[in-house]
Structure formats: structure tokens, C-alpha cells
Design a protein around this motif. Structure first.
Motif, short mmCIF file in Angstrom:
data_model
loop_
_atom_site.label_atom_id
_atom_site.label_comp_id
_atom_site.label_asym_id
_atom_site.label_seq_id
_atom_site.Cartn_x
_atom_site.Cartn_y
_atom_site.Cartn_z
N GLY A 22 0.80 -1.21 0.00
CA GLY A 22 0.00 0.00 0.00
C GLY A 22 0.83 1.25 0.00
O GLY A 22 2.00 1.25 -0.37
N ASP A 29 -3.37 5.73 5.60
CA ASP A 29 -2.79 4.59 4.88
C ASP A 29 -3.83 3.93 4.00
O ASP A 29 -5.00 3.85 4.38
CB ASP A 29 -2.33 3.49 5.86
CG ASP A 29 -1.06 3.86 6.61
OD1 ASP A 29 -0.52 4.95 6.35
OD2 ASP A 29 -0.63 3.06 7.46
N VAL A 59 -4.07 0.12 2.26
CA VAL A 59 -3.42 -1.19 2.16
C VAL A 59 -4.37 -2.15 1.45
O VAL A 59 -5.57 -2.16 1.72
CB VAL A 59 -3.05 -1.73 3.57
CG1 VAL A 59 -2.42 -3.11 3.47
CG2 VAL A 59 -2.10 -0.79 4.29
#
Ligand code: FES
Ligand SMILES: [Fe+2]
Length: 365
Positions: A212, A243, A245
Motif C-alpha cells: 500500500g 494509509d 493497504v
């Protein structure tokens, strides 16, 4: 007694076409939906599932299809340990899927009942969701399955709440919609958040992380009222880390002194034309009651949902689409990550990350 190979091959081909990422955890239902001896249906990646809970309280997920003649097992009964099919009464151990009884067999029959399994999937509960590990048809489960995702929290006491909404689109559209920075001033205009006129140039640093990318810790946008408030209260800077991912997780952590807010959105494929956003948020911000947050959160999600419903109208006609720099670069990374993961799984080679290192993106929003 065996599944026909041609069927399995056809199903595997259909699965490949759908553009899903297998061998990951996906949230199938809220924990609170799975109660007593009820059997609850769900669908993940076009696989019909039946969920339940054993008398010990352990959640389980089986394929909602009897291996005998395919009737959904959810029409059957759960006795706390075993699921009994409603058609011929075959009985399956709920957590392992193993057949434990075929009532029609006589003592003369040689059939090895214990070799028959109903489809079943690893199942874990976390943050109020039942997560199911979806391994692709005809593949073995890996020896070590990673733990299901868990939301980061930063103090003992906190508030937590869940929201969800369905989008009539392929999961890819849902995900790139989620990470799209440029729609904010148009889709999410609200008195409490921001006005269209507040659009301004932004510059954010991104860095690669396994599977990611991360929007490096930064002070959030100055045109959002809630962040302003947080800063005023603590007198300390607010830092935000976001983030993404694979396969579908976006997490955001906002911290200012001892105060924190942590959230996770997942966009889960249900069918190729339907996905679902599950949003969970936790915080220790004393001034933010759950009901207020939910009111704002629902407004936000509804704005996204209405937009995606309109987009689905257009996508029916298979238009050519564009991804532009820099505002759509995260979407390009997503497609790159996904393609490279599929490729590395196919070849057994290492996964190539589509980013070579940190980059700064610039856009106006
Ligand atoms: S179809 Fe389930 S027991 Fe026959
Ligand atoms: Fe949005």
C-alpha cells in the motif's frame, strides 16, 4: 459425491473475471447480527455465505450451499455445534464443515461420511465485525493465515461507532472513490465541513508501505472546522496519517496531544456490481458525542453513495475513463498494487511496488 471438475473450472474462470482479490480477510457482517442459533446469510466476492455462532460463542462461516444437492444451508438448522441441511438432513460440523451424519445411510453403506466437507472459511471477530478469510476456489489455505485487521486505538477508554453503506459499483470504483482527493469540494459541501469556494492548492507527501501507500504524517487541511477545533483545545499540532493497504483498507489516525481519532473504511466486494463500505471510528475526544459523529458520518457516506449511484448510471455504457496526475495518482497506485500482487502470486516472485520511493503530489481541493 464429488464436485464436477468442469463446474469448478467454470466457477474459477468466473471468479478470475470479476477482478476480486482473493486470500484476504473481508468483513462479512456485524458481530451483533450473529446471535443465538440463527443462521445469517451474507455474500462476499460473489460467494454466498451462511454465518452463525456455536454455543461457545465462536462465529463460523460456511459456503451457503449443501455439498449434496446445493440447497442453501441457511434454510437448515443450527443446534449450537452442527448445521443440519433442510433437504436430506445431512449434518455438518459448523466450524470445520465436516460431515458428521447422513441420515439415509444404512449399516451396509460404505460411504465415508467424514470425508465430505461443506465449504467453510476461516472466521474471526474484530472491532465488532465478523471477518471471513476468502481463499479462492480450489486453492488450499496458506499454512499461516495473518490475523484479521484491527483498528488502532490509543487509550483505554474510548467511544466507537460503525456505519455502512452499499454502492452499486465494482469494488475498484468504490476504492478509487474512497481515496479520491478531488471530489471533496464538490460532493462533500456542508456548512460543518467546508464550502466549495474554499478550494485551494495542496501538497502532500506519500510513501510506499507494504501492499500500500501512506500519506505521510502531516497537519490536516486548514479549511476543515473539526481539525481547527482540535488544535484549539489541545494547543498542540494535529497530525494525520492516512494509509491505504490492499485489498481494501483505508485507515486514518489523527492525533493531537493526548487526544486521538482513529478510523478505518473498507470497501468490500459483494458482487461485481455491488460493494459495501464499512466504516468504523474510535476516539477519545470528550467533546464529540457518538450521535453527532454519526449524524455527520451518515451525511458524508450518503453524499458518496448518491454520487456513486449516479456514476453507475454512466458506467453501464462502458465509457472510456481517465486517471490524471496528480489528483488520480493514488488510484493509479491502487491499480498498480493490485496488478503487481496478482502477478507476484502467479509467478511466485516478489511483489514489485509501483512507487520507487516517497513522492509529493499536488492538487487543488
Ligand atoms: S441437499 Fe443437503 S442434504 Fe441433500
Ligand atoms: Fe467522499
Amino acid at each position: 459425491m464429488m464436485r464436477m471438475d468442469a463446474d469448478a473450472a467454470q466457477e474459477a474462470a468466473a471468479q478470475a473475471d470479476a477482478g476480486f482479490l482473493w486470500d484476504f480477510w473481508y468483513p462479512a457482517a456485524r458481530s451483533t447480527e450473529i446471535r443465538g442459533q440463527n443462521l445469517v446469510t451474507a455474500m462476499l466476492l460473489e460467494v454466498p455465505l451462511v454465518l452463525g455462532r456455536t454455543s461457545e460463542g465462536k462465529a463460523f462461516a460456511m459456503r451457503d450451499s449443501c455439498p449434496h444437492r446445493g440447497i442453501p444451508l441457511s434454510y437448515g438448522r443450527l443446534d449450537g455445534r452442527v448445521v443440519e441441511c433442510c433437504y436430506h438432513g445431512w449434518r455438518f460440523e459448523a466450524c470445520s464443515g465436516q460431515c458428521v451424519e447422513i441420515p439415509s445411510l444404512t449399516s451396509q453403506d460404505k460411504l465415508k461420511v467424514e470425508r465430505i466437507f461443506a465449504g467453510h472459511y476461516p472466521c474471526e471477530e474484530r472491532d465488532g465485525y465478523v471477518w471471513v478469510y476468502m481463499n479462492a476456489l480450489g486453492t488450499k489455505l496458506p499454512e499461516a493465515i495473518p490475523a484479521a485487521p484491527a483498528l488502532n486505538v490509543f487509550s483505554e477508554k474510548y467511544k466507537i461507532t460503525h456505519l455502512s453503506c452499499e454502492l452499486p459499483s465494482h469494488v475498484d470504483q468504490g476504492i478509487i472513490g474512497l481515496m479520491d482527493p478531488a471530489h471533496g469540494p464538490f460532493v462533500h459541501q456542508s456548512w460543518f465541513w467546508r464550502k466549495r469556494a474554499s478550494i485551494h492548492a495542496k501538497e502532500k507527501k506519500f510513501e510506499p508501505i507494504p501492499n500500500g501507500f501512506r500519506m505521510s504524517p502531516h497537519s490536516p487541511s486548514t479549511n476543515s472546522a473539526p481539525y481547527q477545533l482540535l488544535k484549539k483545545i489541545t494547543g498542540e499540532p494535529v497530525t494525520t496519517t492516512i494509509d491505504f493497504v490492499l485489498p481494501n483498507l483505508r485507515t486514518e489516525e489523527d492525533r493531537s496531544g493526548k487526544l486521538w481519532f482513529s478510523s478505518r473504511a473498507t470497501v468490500t466486494p459483494v458482487r461485481r456490481d455491488l460493494c459495501r463500505i464499512d466504516f468504523v471510528a474510535a476516539w477519545n475526544l470528550f467533546f464529540l458525542p457518538v450521535w453527532i459523529f454519526r449524524m455527520f458520518g451518515k451525511t458524508f457516506l450518503r453524499q458518496d453513495q448518491e454520487t456513486m449511484i449516479r456514476q453507475a448510471e454512466g458506467l453501464k455504457h462502458n465509457p472510456r475513463l481517465m486517471l490524471i496526475d496528480d489528483a488520480d495518482r493514488p488510484a493509479k497506485w491502487y491499480f498498480g498494487l493490485k496488478a503487481n500482487l496478482i502477478e507476484s502470486r502467479r509467478t511466485g516472485g516478489p511483489m514489485v511496488h509501483p512507487m520507487d520511493g516517497p513522492v509529493t503530489l499536488r492538487w487543488r481541493s
